[in-house]
Design an enzyme around this catalytic site. Structure first.
Site, PDB file in Angstrom:
ATOM      1  N   GLY A 157       4.526  34.362  -2.447  1.00  0.00           N
ATOM      2  CA  GLY A 157       4.625  35.729  -2.940  1.00  0.00           C
ATOM      3  C   GLY A 157       3.263  36.336  -3.186  1.00  0.00           C
ATOM      4  O   GLY A 157       3.015  37.512  -2.893  1.00  0.00           O
ATOM      5  N   ASP A 158       2.347  35.539  -3.726  1.00  0.00           N
ATOM      6  CA  ASP A 158       0.977  36.002  -3.942  1.00  0.00           C
ATOM      7  C   ASP A 158       0.236  36.143  -2.622  1.00  0.00           C
ATOM      8  O   ASP A 158      -0.450  37.144  -2.381  1.00  0.00           O
ATOM      9  CB  ASP A 158       0.234  35.017  -4.844  1.00  0.00           C
ATOM     10  CG  ASP A 158       0.753  35.016  -6.259  1.00  0.00           C
ATOM     11  OD1 ASP A 158       0.284  35.837  -7.053  1.00  0.00           O
ATOM     12  OD2 ASP A 158       1.622  34.190  -6.581  1.00  0.00           O
ATOM     13  N   ASN A 159       0.343  35.124  -1.770  1.00  0.00           N
ATOM     14  CA  ASN A 159      -0.374  35.152  -0.492  1.00  0.00           C
ATOM     15  C   ASN A 159      -0.002  36.365   0.344  1.00  0.00           C
ATOM     16  O   ASN A 159      -0.864  37.129   0.800  1.00  0.00           O
ATOM     17  CB  ASN A 159      -0.041  33.890   0.321  1.00  0.00           C
ATOM     18  CG  ASN A 159      -0.686  32.646  -0.223  1.00  0.00           C
ATOM     19  OD1 ASN A 159      -1.751  32.704  -0.801  1.00  0.00           O
ATOM     20  ND2 ASN A 159      -0.032  31.518  -0.054  1.00  0.00           N
TER      21      ASN A 159
END
Length: 387
Positions: A157-159
């Site tokens: 989700g962050d990437n």
């Protein structure tokens, strides 16, 4: 670019841009980015922070003070892009709504990453990657059918959110060249993971099916799975009828090529378990990985050994691709190896230009060169603990 992000998603976004020449100024609170405390630690300093903040300049600024806010306003007036990943509404409460930023700099591009986006009933909820993985459906299809759902290993989700925002910034900069107008960019971690669910979502919206956990099997291709060898495990995928026919010849089972249960990819998906997987593993378990790689990859069929992190980090292919950069990190006090950029621009450098900044490292030069402060004004800000 002003980078007011912390943790992972936002710094990952600005890292991509910094790696390829953007001047990124990381703005931290007096206590610093929270990921300065995240492991692994070496000599008391975070290698995690060093990895995703390379190639940036760094200042610290107390945005709870009026002098700190004024310094930020002066910086905003002289940059192209502002990025933040505060909880929704936090930057506005500090006096920096998009409307306010446009008053300061009409051409500004303002990008945000949040868990759920700037609108909708969940907009103000805090979020971490594991929450977005759970609510996007990703966890429901990760793992094996007879076990609990599991989170995918890295923080996708962050990437992905960071990468999407970096892409959005490039689009907005291009659009601004054509129209002269800035842009408000809004990337949500939940949206991001929902968008990368491949055929899982359309299996429901188009076909009315609710996918579940299938281990390493692909729901739309067969055989496409992990298998055992004598001395380890590997993955293989036969995404075309030609691959399937070639594989049948390798294992000496040409009779399977036109067998009604396996004639087409749809047939193979429908009838893969348990019989076809058993046939493949009965064959593969007789051979070593070296032998299997020679036979399967040698025939042009996609094949890969399942490597641990050590093996992947020492893989010759990744060494040739310069996917580990060496950089001397002054805080850690030695040369460290960190993941490099997967975006290769031929003819351009493919290495870290500078280590991640120490906290407040570039206060004086950034405030003087970009915001126009005098040395005396900077001295006063230091004395008042604004920087």
């Amino acid at each position: 670019m002003l980078d007011l992000t912390q943790a992972y998603s936002g710094p990952f976004c600005t890292m991509h841009l910094a790696d390829h020449g953007a001047e990124v100024i990381k703005v931290e609170s007096l206590s610093g980015d929270q990921c300065r405390t995240w492991g692994p630690l070496k000599n008391g300093h975070s290698a995690y922070y060093a990895y995703i903040n390379r190639n940036k300049r760094g200042i610290r600024l107390d945005l709870k003070t009026e002098r700190g806010k004024e310094a930020l306003r002066r910086l905003i007036a002289n940059v192209d892009v502002v990025c933040e990943n505060f909880r929704v509404g936090t930057f506005e409460k500090l006096g920096f709504s998009y409307e306010k930023l446009k008053e300061i700099n009409p051409r500004i591009i303002y990008g945000s990453i949040s868990g759920f986006g700037l609108d909708g009933p969940l907009a103000h909820r805090p979020c971490y990657d594991i929450v977005a993985q759970a609510m996007s459906g990703l966890m429901s299809v990760t793992g094996y059918p007879d076990q609990d759902c599991v989170k995918a290993g890295p923080s996708f989700g962050d990437n992905y959110s960071g990468t999407y925002l970096a892409l959005g910034i490039c689009m907005a900069l291009y659009q601004r060249e054509r129209t002269g107008e800035g842009q408000r960019l809004d990337v949500a971690m939940l949206d991001t993971l929902f968008s990368v669910m491949e055929n899982f979502i359309i299996s429901y919206t188009v076909a009315g099916l609710v996918p579940g956990r299938m281990g390493n099997i692909d729901p739309g291709i067969a055989p496409f799975d992990s298998f055992h060898a004598k001395d380890g495990a590997f993955v293989m995928g036969c995404g075309t009828d030609r691959f399937w026919a070639d594989f049948c010849r390798i294992i000496g089972r040409e009779d399977l090529i036109d067998q009604p249960a396996y004639r087409t990819n749809v047939d193979r998906c429908r009838n893969y378990l348990p019989e076809l997987k058993r046939v493949i593993e009965d064959w593969s378990s007789q051979y070593t990985l070296d032998q299997l790689e020679e036979m399967i990859a040698g025939a042009g069929i996609p094949f890969g050994r399942i490597l641990d992190v050590r093996q992947a980090s020492e893989l010759e292919q990744l060494r040739v691709r310069k996917m580990l950069w060496e950089v001397y990190d002054p805080a850690i006090g030695e040369v460290i190896r960190i993941p490099g950029s997967p975006i290769k621009m031929h003819g351009r450098g493919d290495e870290a230009r500078s280590a991640a900044p120490s906290l407040g490292q570039d206060n004086r030069t950034v405030l003087r060169e970009i915001a126009g402060y005098t040395d005396e004004e900077i001295d006063a800000m230091e004395a008042e603990h604004v920087i």
